[in-house]
Design a protein around this motif. Structure first.
Motif, short mmCIF file in Angstrom:
data_model
loop_
_atom_site.label_atom_id
_atom_site.label_comp_id
_atom_site.label_asym_id
_atom_site.label_seq_id
_atom_site.Cartn_x
_atom_site.Cartn_y
_atom_site.Cartn_z
N VAL A 58 69.72 -19.48 -41.36
CA VAL A 58 69.90 -19.16 -42.78
C VAL A 58 68.83 -19.46 -43.73
O VAL A 58 68.27 -18.58 -44.37
CB VAL A 58 70.84 -20.11 -43.29
CG1 VAL A 58 71.25 -19.80 -44.88
CG2 VAL A 58 72.36 -19.71 -42.63
N TYR A 59 68.10 -20.56 -43.42
CA TYR A 59 66.93 -20.90 -44.05
C TYR A 59 65.68 -19.79 -43.93
O TYR A 59 65.23 -19.05 -44.89
CB TYR A 59 66.11 -21.94 -43.71
CG TYR A 59 64.75 -22.17 -44.50
CD1 TYR A 59 64.71 -22.92 -45.61
CD2 TYR A 59 63.47 -22.18 -43.72
CE1 TYR A 59 63.48 -23.12 -46.21
CE2 TYR A 59 62.62 -22.56 -44.29
CZ TYR A 59 62.32 -22.90 -45.71
OH TYR A 59 61.13 -23.35 -46.08
N LEU A 76 66.35 -16.63 -42.87
CA LEU A 76 66.89 -15.30 -43.48
C LEU A 76 66.67 -15.35 -44.98
O LEU A 76 65.99 -14.41 -45.53
CB LEU A 76 68.40 -15.35 -43.23
CG LEU A 76 69.02 -14.53 -42.03
CD1 LEU A 76 70.49 -14.86 -41.75
CD2 LEU A 76 68.83 -13.22 -41.80
N ILE A 77 66.77 -16.41 -45.62
CA ILE A 77 66.45 -16.45 -47.20
C ILE A 77 65.27 -16.35 -47.64
O ILE A 77 64.83 -15.76 -48.50
CB ILE A 77 67.31 -17.87 -47.60
CG1 ILE A 77 68.71 -17.84 -47.59
CG2 ILE A 77 66.62 -18.10 -49.22
CD1 ILE A 77 69.29 -19.15 -48.05
N LYS A 78 64.31 -16.80 -46.55
CA LYS A 78 62.83 -16.68 -46.98
C LYS A 78 62.28 -15.52 -46.61
O LYS A 78 60.98 -15.20 -46.61
CB LYS A 78 62.26 -17.89 -46.17
CG LYS A 78 62.65 -19.27 -46.64
CD LYS A 78 61.74 -19.54 -48.04
CE LYS A 78 62.02 -20.72 -48.55
NZ LYS A 78 61.37 -20.82 -50.12
N LYS A 79 63.01 -14.56 -46.07
CA LYS A 79 62.76 -13.29 -45.49
C LYS A 79 61.88 -13.15 -44.20
O LYS A 79 60.87 -12.36 -44.08
CB LYS A 79 62.27 -12.54 -46.77
CG LYS A 79 63.22 -12.25 -47.90
CD LYS A 79 62.48 -11.53 -49.20
CE LYS A 79 62.75 -10.09 -48.55
NZ LYS A 79 62.25 -9.06 -49.86
N LEU A 95 75.96 -14.02 -50.12
CA LEU A 95 75.14 -15.01 -50.50
C LEU A 95 73.59 -15.02 -49.84
O LEU A 95 72.62 -14.93 -50.49
CB LEU A 95 75.52 -16.49 -50.11
CG LEU A 95 74.44 -17.70 -50.39
CD1 LEU A 95 74.25 -17.78 -51.92
CD2 LEU A 95 75.22 -18.99 -49.79
N ILE A 96 73.80 -14.59 -48.57
CA ILE A 96 72.73 -14.35 -47.99
C ILE A 96 71.71 -13.02 -48.33
O ILE A 96 70.44 -13.04 -48.61
CB ILE A 96 73.09 -14.20 -46.53
CG1 ILE A 96 73.44 -15.60 -45.84
CG2 ILE A 96 71.67 -14.17 -45.42
CD1 ILE A 96 72.60 -16.98 -45.81
N LEU A 144 69.99 -13.48 -51.83
CA LEU A 144 68.80 -14.30 -51.71
C LEU A 144 67.97 -13.84 -50.68
O LEU A 144 66.70 -13.89 -51.15
CB LEU A 144 69.33 -15.78 -51.07
CG LEU A 144 70.15 -16.64 -51.78
CD1 LEU A 144 70.86 -17.75 -51.33
CD2 LEU A 144 69.55 -16.88 -53.31
N SER A 145 68.08 -12.94 -49.83
CA SER A 145 67.23 -12.50 -48.87
C SER A 145 66.90 -10.96 -49.15
O SER A 145 65.64 -10.67 -48.71
CB SER A 145 67.35 -12.76 -47.51
OG SER A 145 68.54 -11.95 -47.11
N SER A 204 70.35 -7.34 -55.42
CA SER A 204 69.48 -8.61 -55.01
C SER A 204 68.12 -8.17 -55.50
O SER A 204 67.37 -7.00 -55.20
CB SER A 204 69.26 -8.57 -53.24
OG SER A 204 68.16 -9.46 -53.20
#
Length: 473
Positions: A19-20, A22-25, A381-382, A385-386, A429
């Motif tokens: 998940v981290y 994914l969020i940080k692309k 959410l994902i 954020l991503s 997004s």
């Protein structure tokens, strides 16, 4: 007790890492592989067997996780992976012969005759969705629409933010059997007895389309009223900066040439749709797979190129684009494999069995919508954020059927809303590539674009979710 502690902590850590990233692309293919292998090793230490279909052990516990990777590659490349590669090849070949550009040119030209500002809003939104059949990349489609339709919309008097919002939401949820996400979910569903022999064509036209098409039409209506309201409410100050757009070279030729080449990019869909309709309405039953439909279209395109060009050597040489295009899609196939290995790790440590047991507890209590709602919320959410939901969707595909069956609901009630949500939420997004490209091109703030896309998109998500629950629960 210790086993549960190891299971939950290792699973939580593995999911948190993914998940981290994914969020940080970040690219998550290698992390998915790595986390999957680590989880498989943990399951072996716990004394569990590796949970993987038709698994053939190597005889060494340390090598068995790598055997899972190898077997999953073999399985994927012979099924969904092959379809995805062939589709990538056909798309690349259509671009190389100019057919994709002709489709865009032929469909966008009539729009220039429409002078009503707000009538253009739903029309261009719907047109963009149709064109996403040919140009699956939201960013590429946005660049093309800006190049071809920005002057038309501007001359009609449309505000810059309305233009930005319409184009940002163009590539959404059009039902197509050529979409890699639809191919992957249909292939996964077909592994289970309930959906035995399900093809991607049947999945798209029997399930996806009955939710996605009404949703697209509903969003077009909301777009009309929302952009009109926002333009009236705001004091629109148009940027005085010059907008630099990509050049779109108009392709010349006869009507016959333009018509044939404009049809070629969507010809596989036409073949599949005709086959599906014949199967439903007559006793004619010809099994045409996506692979066959694409190969028929590819052969037809080569014949057209041989007729159009006198130099057959150049025509045959250009067919190499098909095979290089196949190679460009290998990353999608690897993502599918990596996601499956990761899920095999979660299954082997016992987490999926635990989730299934918890899902069984809510059966018959009127909470059938909870699982789809949680997954849609997690997707939202994902993606927000991503800026992308494709990787998440592929990672979740192997989990959809087991969790849905444990919850006592139709797996379609999970796959449809989650898949559509992943594509829809991209347009709200502020870090999505398509939003950033449009913002940079039109010299507007990405947040102002999000204000214009949020209501049509959120309305579409709510409409889609409710319709999915009505149709499939």
């Amino acid at each position: 007790m210790l086993d549960n502690l190891i299971m939950y902590s290792s699973a939580l850590l593995a999911v948190a890492v993914i998940v981290y990233m994914l969020i940080k692309k970040m690219d998550i293919k290698i992390p998915l592989f790595l986390m999957g292998i680590i989880l498989l090793l943990i399951s072996i230490v716990m004394g569990n067997e590796i949970v993987f279909s038709d698994f053939t052990p190597t005889g060494s516990a340390l090598l068995d996780p790598l055997q899972v990777v190898v077997q999953q590659f073999k399985s994927t490349l012979s099924s969904a992976g092959l379809i995805i590669l062939i589709l990538g090849g056909y798309t690349a070949y259509m671009s190389s012969i100019g057919a994709n550009d002709l489709t865009v040119q032929m469909l966008t030209k009539p729009v220039s005759k429409i002078k009503s500002v707000y009538l253009l809003v739903p029309i261009i939104f719907l047109l963009g969705n149709v064109l996403s059949l040919v140009i699956p990349s939201a960013s590429t489609l946005a660049i093309l629409l800006l190049a071809t339709l920005y002057p038309v919309m501007k001359n009609a008097g449309m505000s810059t933010l309305s233009i930005a919002a319409v184009i940002a939401t163009s590539a959404t949820i059009i039902p197509t059997p050529l979409g890699s996400d639809n191919v992957a979910i249909a292939e996964e569903l077909a592994k289970y007895a309930t959906f035995s022999d399900l093809t991607v064509t049947q999945y798209v036209f029997s399930y996806h389309a009955i939710v996605s098409l009404p949703t697209i039409l509903f969003m077009a209506i909301v777009h009309y009223f929302w952009q009109k309201r926002m333009d009236k409410k705001a004091e629109i100050i148009e940027s005085a900066k010059e907008v630099k757009l990509e050049d779109f070279k108009e392709i010349e030729g006869s009507i016959l040439f333009k018509t044939v080449y404009a049809i070629l990019p969507v010809f596989p869909i036409i073949i599949l749709l005709v086959s599906f309709i014949l199967d439903l309405t007559t006793q004619i039953s010809v099994s045409i797979s996506v692979e066959i439909a694409v190969l028929i279209s590819f052969i037809l395109a080569i014949i057209c190129e041989l007729i159009r060009n006198k130099n057959s050597k150049d025509v045959l040489s250009n067919t190499e684009k098909f095979f290089t295009g196949m190679g460009s899609m290998i990353s999608v196939v690897v993502l599918l494999v990596a996601a499956s290995v990761f899920v095999a790790g979660l299954q082997s440590i016992g987490l999926i069995d635990t989730l299934q047991a918890s899902m069984e507890n809510i059966q018959g209590q009127g909470f059938d919508y909870v699982l789809p709602l949680v997954l849609v919320g997690f997707t939202a959410l994902i993606v927000i954020l991503s800026g992308s939901g494709i990787a998440l969707f592929f990672a979740m595909i192997p989990l959809m059927v087991p969790l849905a069956e444990a919850a006592g609901i139709n797996p379609i009630a999970v796959s449809i809303p989650m898949g559509l949500a992943g594509n829809l939420f991209r347009s709200v997004s502020p870090v999505a590539a398509v939003v950033l490209i449009i913002a940079a091109t039109l010299k507007v703030d990405p947040i102002n674009i999000i204000k214009r896309t949020s209501v049509p998109i959120l309305s579409g998500v709510i409409f889609m979710f409710i319709l999915s629950m009505i149709m499939f629960l």
